[in-house]
Design a protein around this motif. Structure first.
Motif, PDB file in Angstrom:
ATOM      1  N   ASN A   1       0.824  -1.195   0.000  1.00 14.67           N
ATOM      2  CA  ASN A   1       0.000   0.000   0.000  1.00 14.67           C
ATOM      3  C   ASN A   1       0.868   1.260   0.000  1.00 14.67           C
ATOM      4  O   ASN A   1       0.563   2.243  -0.685  1.00 14.67           O
ATOM      5  CB  ASN A   1      -0.954   0.006   1.191  1.00 14.67           C
ATOM      6  CG  ASN A   1      -2.112   0.950   0.976  1.00 14.67           C
ATOM      7  OD1 ASN A   1      -2.560   1.140  -0.148  1.00 14.67           O
ATOM      8  ND2 ASN A   1      -2.600   1.532   2.038  1.00 14.67           N
TER       9      ASN A   1
ATOM     10  N   LYS B   1      -7.866  -4.652   0.424  1.00 15.10           N
ATOM     11  CA  LYS B   1      -7.965  -3.211   0.671  1.00 15.10           C
ATOM     12  C   LYS B   1      -6.703  -2.695   1.354  1.00 15.10           C
ATOM     13  O   LYS B   1      -6.244  -1.591   1.063  1.00 15.10           O
ATOM     14  CB  LYS B   1      -9.169  -2.900   1.553  1.00 15.10           C
ATOM     15  CG  LYS B   1     -10.491  -2.973   0.863  1.00 15.10           C
ATOM     16  CD  LYS B   1     -11.545  -2.519   1.863  1.00 15.10           C
ATOM     17  CE  LYS B   1     -12.919  -2.871   1.490  1.00 15.10           C
ATOM     18  NZ  LYS B   1     -13.890  -2.431   2.504  1.00 15.10           N
TER      19      LYS B   1
ATOM     20  N   GLY C   1      -5.578  -0.414  -1.335  1.00 14.88           N
ATOM     21  CA  GLY C   1      -6.676   0.504  -1.069  1.00 14.88           C
ATOM     22  C   GLY C   1      -6.422   1.931  -1.514  1.00 14.88           C
ATOM     23  O   GLY C   1      -7.346   2.644  -1.892  1.00 14.88           O
ATOM     24  N   TRP C   2      -5.182   2.356  -1.490  1.00 13.17           N
ATOM     25  CA  TRP C   2      -4.858   3.720  -1.895  1.00 13.17           C
ATOM     26  C   TRP C   2      -5.341   4.006  -3.316  1.00 13.17           C
ATOM     27  O   TRP C   2      -5.717   5.122  -3.636  1.00 13.17           O
ATOM     28  CB  TRP C   2      -3.353   3.948  -1.798  1.00 13.17           C
ATOM     29  CG  TRP C   2      -2.956   5.303  -2.258  1.00 13.17           C
ATOM     30  CD1 TRP C   2      -2.576   5.666  -3.517  1.00 13.17           C
ATOM     31  CD2 TRP C   2      -2.942   6.503  -1.497  1.00 13.17           C
ATOM     32  NE1 TRP C   2      -2.316   7.003  -3.581  1.00 13.17           N
ATOM     33  CE2 TRP C   2      -2.534   7.544  -2.345  1.00 13.17           C
ATOM     34  CE3 TRP C   2      -3.237   6.799  -0.165  1.00 13.17           C
ATOM     35  CZ2 TRP C   2      -2.405   8.851  -1.913  1.00 13.17           C
ATOM     36  CZ3 TRP C   2      -3.099   8.104   0.254  1.00 13.17           C
ATOM     37  CH2 TRP C   2      -2.699   9.110  -0.617  1.00 13.17           C
TER      38      TRP C   2
ATOM     39  N   LEU D   1      -9.987   3.112  -3.007  1.00  8.39           N
ATOM     40  CA  LEU D   1     -10.947   3.332  -1.929  1.00  8.39           C
ATOM     41  C   LEU D   1     -11.552   4.732  -1.937  1.00  8.39           C
ATOM     42  O   LEU D   1     -12.595   4.950  -1.327  1.00  8.39           O
ATOM     43  CB  LEU D   1     -10.312   3.045  -0.567  1.00  8.39           C
ATOM     44  CG  LEU D   1     -10.143   1.568  -0.239  1.00  8.39           C
ATOM     45  CD1 LEU D   1      -9.460   1.384   1.098  1.00  8.39           C
ATOM     46  CD2 LEU D   1     -11.472   0.844  -0.279  1.00  8.39           C
TER      47      LEU D   1
ATOM     48  N   TYR E   1     -15.691   1.481  -5.061  1.00  9.01           N
ATOM     49  CA  TYR E   1     -14.809   0.384  -5.445  1.00  9.01           C
ATOM     50  C   TYR E   1     -15.457  -0.692  -6.299  1.00  9.01           C
ATOM     51  O   TYR E   1     -14.778  -1.429  -6.975  1.00  9.01           O
ATOM     52  CB  TYR E   1     -14.125  -0.240  -4.232  1.00  9.01           C
ATOM     53  CG  TYR E   1     -15.059  -0.619  -3.115  1.00  9.01           C
ATOM     54  CD1 TYR E   1     -15.770  -1.804  -3.150  1.00  9.01           C
ATOM     55  CD2 TYR E   1     -15.211   0.216  -2.013  1.00  9.01           C
ATOM     56  CE1 TYR E   1     -16.611  -2.146  -2.130  1.00  9.01           C
ATOM     57  CE2 TYR E   1     -16.059  -0.131  -0.976  1.00  9.01           C
ATOM     58  CZ  TYR E   1     -16.748  -1.306  -1.042  1.00  9.01           C
ATOM     59  OH  TYR E   1     -17.584  -1.657  -0.032  1.00  9.01           O
TER      60      TYR E   1
ATOM     61  N   THR F   1     -12.544   0.740 -10.343  1.00  8.58           N
ATOM     62  CA  THR F   1     -11.174   0.285 -10.116  1.00  8.58           C
ATOM     63  C   THR F   1     -10.209   0.914 -11.108  1.00  8.58           C
ATOM     64  O   THR F   1      -9.013   0.952 -10.862  1.00  8.58           O
ATOM     65  CB  THR F   1     -11.074  -1.247 -10.236  1.00  8.58           C
ATOM     66  OG1 THR F   1     -11.603  -1.642 -11.497  1.00  8.58           O
ATOM     67  CG2 THR F   1     -11.818  -1.924  -9.112  1.00  8.58           C
TER      68      THR F   1
END
Length: 183
Positions: free
Chosen positions: A47, A136, A140-141, A144, A148, A152
């Motif tokens: 992430n 996530k 997730g960065w 989110l 979602y 995407t």
């Protein structure tokens, strides 16, 4: 530094080096988590790498595309010069090495890495694992901030738009109308 070529190369690789150092730290954390069996560390490292890529994207594009922003010679037969540093001659000397590195970097940063990340997100969406807490935590960065289930791809649309605006602004800086229309 008195030599404009040395100043240019130093500034260019300082930007590139700092980002590569940060990516390297996150990659070491990723490897330590992978080999140590610490999945939380792996998720945070992935992430962090995707967040750093997204945040530094404009710097990477501007820095690497800037090598191609050269001004035409004037009437007295002077060589093409780099707009960023007019004392640096384009198409001569060390410019070629930096240009090759920049071309490869632009392809990686603008096409290869976003396509790999998009593929990961698309596959997770298709498999139904996109909303899993582990996924996530890893990526997730990138998605989110958007709905979602349907978006995407949207971060990559935003990145492409940013890259286009930066490049048009750089290469067509004399044409204010082009920036206005694009924006």
């Amino acid at each position: 530094v008195a030599d404009p070529n040395a100043l240019f190369i130093g500034k260019f690789f300082l930007k590139q080096g700092l980002l590569l150092l940060l990516y390297g730290v996150f990659f070491v954390v990723f490897l330590a988590g992978k080999h140590g069996g610490n999945e939380v560390r792996v998720r945070h490292a992935l992430n962090s790498m995707s967040a750093l890529f997204s945040v530094s994207f404009l710097l990477l594009v501007r820095s690497n595309a800037g090598i191609w922003d050269c001004s035409a010679p004037n009437e007295d037969g002077a060589p093409w010069t780099l707009d960023l540093l007019p004392g640096v001659a384009c198409y001569a000397g060390s410019w070629y090495g930096v240009a090759i590195y920049s071309a490869v970097s632009v392809v990686c940063y603008v096409i290869v890495i976003p396509m790999m990340l998009l593929r990961v997100l698309t596959t997770a969406k298709k498999d139904g694992t996109l909303v899993d807490p582990e996924f996530k935590a890893k990526f997730g960065w990138l998605f989110l901030r958007y709905k979602y289930h349907t978006c995407t791809y949207y971060e990559f649309v935003v990145m492409a738009r940013k890259a286009l605006i930066v490049c048009v602004g750089m290469f067509l800086s004399a044409h204010d109308w082009a920036m206005l229309v694009l924006t």
